[in-house]
Design an enzyme around this catalytic site. Structure first.
Site, PDB file in Angstrom:
ATOM      1  N   LYS A   1      33.372   1.426  22.937  1.00 55.17           N
ATOM      2  CA  LYS A   1      33.250   0.766  24.237  1.00 55.17           C
ATOM      3  C   LYS A   1      32.712   1.745  25.285  1.00 55.17           C
ATOM      4  O   LYS A   1      31.894   1.386  26.110  1.00 55.17           O
ATOM      5  CB  LYS A   1      34.604   0.215  24.658  1.00 55.17           C
TER       6      LYS A   1
ATOM      7  N   THR B   1      32.775  -2.551  19.209  1.00 53.15           N
ATOM      8  CA  THR B   1      32.683  -3.119  17.860  1.00 53.15           C
ATOM      9  C   THR B   1      34.032  -3.692  17.471  1.00 53.15           C
ATOM     10  O   THR B   1      35.050  -3.000  17.489  1.00 53.15           O
ATOM     11  CB  THR B   1      32.291  -2.038  16.830  1.00 53.15           C
TER      12      THR B   1
ATOM     13  N   GLU C   1      32.748  -3.519  11.254  1.00 55.04           N
ATOM     14  CA  GLU C   1      32.770  -3.518  12.720  1.00 55.04           C
ATOM     15  C   GLU C   1      31.586  -4.296  13.257  1.00 55.04           C
ATOM     16  O   GLU C   1      30.438  -3.954  12.987  1.00 55.04           O
ATOM     17  CB  GLU C   1      32.703  -2.083  13.237  1.00 55.04           C
TER      18      GLU C   1
ATOM     19  N   PHE D   1      28.700  10.276  10.976  1.00 52.15           N
ATOM     20  CA  PHE D   1      29.326  10.039  12.285  1.00 52.15           C
ATOM     21  C   PHE D   1      29.326  11.276  13.168  1.00 52.15           C
ATOM     22  O   PHE D   1      29.824  11.260  14.261  1.00 52.15           O
ATOM     23  CB  PHE D   1      30.740   9.475  12.117  1.00 52.15           C
TER      24      PHE D   1
END
Ligand code: ADP
Ligand code: MG
Length: 172
Positions: free
Chosen positions: A21, A27, A79, A109
């Protein structure tokens, strides 16, 4: 991928604060039973499709399927970023999706936030275009979406086992 298009629905649960967010790209995470029911040929990566919260409108979406670092990559997560600005969060609500096509493999990631945001924005653009193809637009009208159960309790019994989510997925 022979399992596409793939229809599924389930409760939105809390994720693990990967800060989506804050990046401007929230997600919504599906509960485990939905993730565990994914067919074997739907691997990790980024997908596009249609999504609907409860019985509301159907919007375009992009979805990431990946190994969850919070569980030392032993557990998968699904997600969904719905391409729409919602007034409120929808934790606990039923999210219905159809995964229509594959975009690209997962990114590691540790990517820089800016690179990640750029990649996701390009995924969103690709999703928007591909979903305008007549065969993909058709899926938006599938009665799977109009038959979405309005209440959590109807869709997912407290013990939400594989059998119940299977019934729901095949019920479109
Ligand atoms: P979490 O780690 O709990 O998944 P996120 O920062 O990824 O937190 O935010 C996800 C939550 O934001 C969703 O569960 C949903 O309630 C809310 N949300 C608001 N707008 C959207 C959107 N457009 N797409 C997906 N989730 C959204
Ligand atoms: Mg999230």
């Amino acid at each position: 991928m022979k399992s596409l298009p793939y229809f599924c629905r389930g409760e939105v649960i809390r994720g693990f604060g990967r800060g989506s967010k804050e990046l401007g790209i929230p997600t919504a995470n599906f509960r485990d039973s939905v993730v565990e029911n994914l067919p074997g040929d739907i691997g990790t990566g980024i997908y596009y499709g249609w999504a609907c919260v409860g019985n509301a409108d159907v919007y375009k979406m992009v979805m990431s399927i990946g190994w969850n670092p919070y569980y030392k990559n032993t557990k998968k997560s699904m997600e969904t970023h719905v391409i729409h600005t919602f007034k409120e969060d929808f934790y606990g609500e039923i999210l219905s999706v159809v995964m229509v096509g594959y975009i690209r493999p997962e990114r590691s990631f540790d990517s820089l936030a800016e690179a990640l945001i750029a990649a996701i924005n390009s995924d969103i653009e690709e999703a928007k275009l591909k979903l305008e193809l007549p065969e993909n637009l058709k899926l938006r009208e599938d009665n799977f979406f109009t038959s979405a159960p309005p209440l959590v309790s109807l869709a997912t019994p407290a013990n939400g086992n594989a059998t119940s989510s299977q019934t729901i997925m095949n019920g479109h």
